[in-house]
Design an enzyme around this catalytic site. Structure first.
Site, mmCIF file in Angstrom:
data_model
loop_
_atom_site.group_PDB
_atom_site.id
_atom_site.type_symbol
_atom_site.label_atom_id
_atom_site.label_comp_id
_atom_site.label_asym_id
_atom_site.label_seq_id
_atom_site.Cartn_x
_atom_site.Cartn_y
_atom_site.Cartn_z
ATOM 1 C CE LYS A 22 41.811 39.313 -15.301
ATOM 2 N NZ LYS A 22 41.760 38.275 -14.523
ATOM 3 C CG ASN A 23 44.421 40.122 -11.742
ATOM 4 O OD1 ASN A 23 43.250 39.652 -12.269
ATOM 5 N ND2 ASN A 23 45.262 39.501 -12.165
ATOM 6 C CB CYS A 116 43.151 31.071 -17.458
ATOM 7 S SG CYS A 116 42.692 32.606 -18.142
ATOM 8 C CG ASP A 304 48.665 37.457 -15.155
ATOM 9 O OD1 ASP A 304 48.606 36.260 -14.888
ATOM 10 O OD2 ASP A 304 47.894 38.118 -14.498
ATOM 11 N NE ARG A 396 38.607 35.182 -17.803
ATOM 12 C CZ ARG A 396 39.355 34.657 -17.377
ATOM 13 N NH1 ARG A 396 40.263 33.756 -18.156
ATOM 14 N NH2 ARG A 396 40.264 35.197 -16.074
HETATM 15 C C1 UD1 Z 1 46.252 35.425 -9.487
HETATM 16 C C2 UD1 Z 1 45.757 36.411 -10.594
HETATM 17 C C3 UD1 Z 1 46.339 35.660 -11.820
HETATM 18 C C4 UD1 Z 1 47.960 35.676 -11.643
HETATM 19 C C5 UD1 Z 1 48.096 35.187 -10.114
HETATM 20 C C6 UD1 Z 1 49.858 35.117 -9.964
HETATM 21 C C7 UD1 Z 1 43.407 37.029 -10.187
HETATM 22 C C8 UD1 Z 1 42.214 36.843 -10.464
HETATM 23 N N1 UD1 Z 1 44.389 36.151 -10.686
HETATM 24 O O1 UD1 Z 1 45.683 34.190 -9.522
HETATM 25 O O2 UD1 Z 1 46.064 36.900 -12.871
HETATM 26 O O3 UD1 Z 1 48.491 34.937 -12.795
HETATM 27 O O4 UD1 Z 1 47.730 35.672 -9.371
HETATM 28 O O5 UD1 Z 1 50.151 36.375 -10.027
HETATM 29 O O6 UD1 Z 1 43.698 37.819 -9.624
HETATM 30 N N2 UD1 Z 1 48.679 28.000 -5.123
HETATM 31 C C9 UD1 Z 1 48.584 26.903 -4.311
HETATM 32 N N3 UD1 Z 1 47.573 26.942 -3.355
HETATM 33 C C10 UD1 Z 1 46.773 27.889 -3.190
HETATM 34 C C11 UD1 Z 1 46.878 28.927 -3.851
HETATM 35 C C12 UD1 Z 1 47.733 29.041 -4.852
HETATM 36 O O7 UD1 Z 1 49.385 26.086 -4.482
HETATM 37 O O8 UD1 Z 1 45.891 27.760 -2.149
HETATM 38 C C13 UD1 Z 1 50.055 27.983 -5.938
HETATM 39 C C14 UD1 Z 1 49.247 28.228 -7.524
HETATM 40 O O9 UD1 Z 1 49.002 26.953 -7.932
HETATM 41 C C15 UD1 Z 1 50.355 29.029 -8.116
HETATM 42 C C16 UD1 Z 1 50.991 29.756 -7.013
HETATM 43 O O10 UD1 Z 1 50.399 29.571 -5.700
HETATM 44 O O11 UD1 Z 1 51.443 28.066 -8.321
HETATM 45 C C17 UD1 Z 1 50.345 31.492 -7.034
HETATM 46 O O12 UD1 Z 1 49.129 31.229 -7.398
HETATM 47 P P1 UD1 Z 1 48.126 32.591 -6.765
HETATM 48 O O13 UD1 Z 1 49.040 33.682 -6.565
HETATM 49 O O14 UD1 Z 1 47.062 32.311 -5.859
HETATM 50 O O15 UD1 Z 1 47.234 33.037 -8.055
HETATM 51 P P2 UD1 Z 1 45.778 33.232 -8.260
HETATM 52 O O16 UD1 Z 1 45.162 33.983 -7.240
HETATM 53 O O17 UD1 Z 1 44.896 32.024 -8.707
#
Ligand code: UD1
Length: 417
Positions: A22-23, A116, A304, A396
């Site tokens: 998915k990701n 989520c 995850d 999802r």
């Molecule tokens: C993606 C995955 C999700 C997985 C996560 C971590 C998808 C669609 N989702 O989510 O399943 O749980 O990676 O492996 O692929 N953060 C910030 N600022 C930002 C972006 C992130 O502070 O601009 C923080 C987030 O709050 C979190 C950490 O960085 O604490 C990691 O987030 P991130 O790796 O970006 O996760 P997602 O891309 O949202």
């Protein structure tokens, strides 16, 4: 809304095939925008998030056909940088359309992403990257608007390791002028997969899978045929479920290297895990031992799988400690596990799990995707019947979850209403 009824107490046995990731599929489908051409993408999982993204792409003017895991997508007629508001709101990964439309049109307009409820989930690092490339960014009434007169390659240091920001900056910069360097980049397998897809379309992305990614901007991209990697989180879920039921299962269509952190933890618990070229065998031959886990960016233990493995640990004798270092709100589901008899205390980002001898089936609500997977695993272990509500969260991200578990000998029924 659909519910799952799970009758616990059956050991999982047999073979299961893992679907596409998915990701990786979601950013790759979004990235096809950049080619303004036809792409054929194979091994796309049949899950709700994919259908929502497909509808968004169609709403923007793409021609999309999806059959048997293969998606033919023609993005040549997309002529808008706006993603339909109501659909985009439903899907966290719709944020990849920002990178896609910025790369193609130098502008984007999209609702602040949903997804989520597992923490605050800011997107400041995505925005920092777009601004560094030359975009001016405004957020008004829940809509993010980015505009650039020109995209210019530059050095971008991420303050936090973010999967989404790393991928989004790659998408926005492949057609920029000059070289973009992303430092402190995330290293997850889906980042490598997205970079490989971009390169198959003619991009020049190097270093994906390390913490420095270099993107040399190219003039134009073209269509391609590409196959998405297997889903490491789905595979990990079946590995954990097998351990939880004391079963013996061969998990096919995996890349064992992507599963190393899960394999290591299961082995530490005393589970037998054997790696083959593209499959993995999980079997329980002796009582399991308690362990400690901390979630970390790849190659660490994935956040995850924190919820699924907590369900397993809730019935492993002794005290296990799980620390969640990625998403601060990812312990909300614990209250539901407690309703089934689990003894878990949450203190800040840590949960202390005292293994119990039995869980008992109860009515629980899948508050988010991986919480749902955790309740299915708890239900497979519990006495009596567990009723998992709000299954749409599970749908999802897991393809035909009840059918795959039924194929392994589980007793699960979907009630559709
Ligand atoms: C993606 C995955 C999700 C997985 C996560 C971590 C998808 C669609 N989702 O989510 O399943 O749980 O990676 O492996 O692929 N953060 C910030 N600022 C930002 C972006 C992130 O502070 O601009 C923080 C987030 O709050 C979190 C950490 O960085 O604490 C990691 O987030 P991130 O790796 O970006 O996760 P997602 O891309 O949202």
């Amino acid at each position: 809304m659909d519910r799952l009824l799970i009758e616990g107490g059956n050991k999982l046995n047999g073979k299961v095939n893992i679907s596409g990731f998915k990701n990786a599929a979601l950013p790759i489908i979004s990235a096809s925008l950049l080619a303004a051409d036809k792409c054929t993408i194979e091994n796309i999982p049949s899950i709700r998030d994919v259908y929502i993204l497909m509808d968004i792409m169609k709403g923007m003017g793409a021609e999309v056909k999806y059959n048997n895991g293969t998606m033919d997508i023609d993005t040549s007629k997309i002529n808008t940088h706006k993603a339909p508001y109501e659909l985009a709101k439903k899907l966290r990964a719709s944020y990849y359309l920002m990178g896609g439309t910025i790369g193609r049109f130098k502008t984007c307009e999209i609702t602040y992403p949903g997804g989520c409820d597992i923490g605050t989930r800011p997107i400041d690092q995505h925005i920092k990257g777009f601004e560094a490339l030359g975009c001016s960014v405004e957020i008004q009434h829940g809509v993010i608007k980015c505009v650039a007169s020109e995209l210019l390659g530059t050095n971008i240091y991420l303050d936090v390791v973010s999967v989404g920001a790393t991928i989004n900056i790659m998408l926005a910069s492949v057609l920029a002028k000059g070289r973009t360097v992303i430092e402190n980049a995330a290293k997850e397998p889906h980042i490598v997969d997205t970079a490989n897809f971009l390169n198959a379309m003619g991009a020049d992305v190097r270093g994906a899978g390390t913490d420095v990614i270099k993107i040399n901007g190219v003039e134009k991209l073209h269509g391609c045929t590409y196959s998405v990697i297997p889903d490491q989180i789905e595979a990990g879920t079946y590995m954990i479920a097998t351990a939880a039921t004391g079963g013996d299962v061969i998990i096919n269509n995996v890349i064992p290297k992507h599963l190393e952190s899960i394999t290591a933890k299961l082995k530490e618990m005393g589970v037998e895990v054997v790696e083959y070229d593209d499959s993995i065998k999980v079997a329980v031959k002796s009582p399991l031992k308690n362990i400690n886990i901390k979630t970390l960016p790849y190659p660490g233990f994935p956040t995850d799988l924190q919820q699924p493995i907590t369900a397993l640990l809730s019935m492993v004798s002794g005290t296990s400690i799980v620390t969640e270092s990625i998403f601060e709100g990812r312990f909300k589901y614990v209250d539901e596990l407690k309703r089934m008899g689990a003894k878990i205390k949450v203190e800040g980002r840590t949960s202390i799990i005292d293994g119990v001898n039995r869980l008992s089936g109860a009515k629980v609500s899948a508050t988010d995707l991986r919480a749902g997977a955790s309740f299915v695993i708890a239900g497979l272990m519990a006495d009596g019947v567990t009723e998992v509500e709000d299954v749409y969260h599970i749908d999802r991200g897991y393809e035909r979850i009840e059918q795959k578990f039924i194929g392994l000998g589980a007793k699960i029924k979907r009630i559709s209403e």
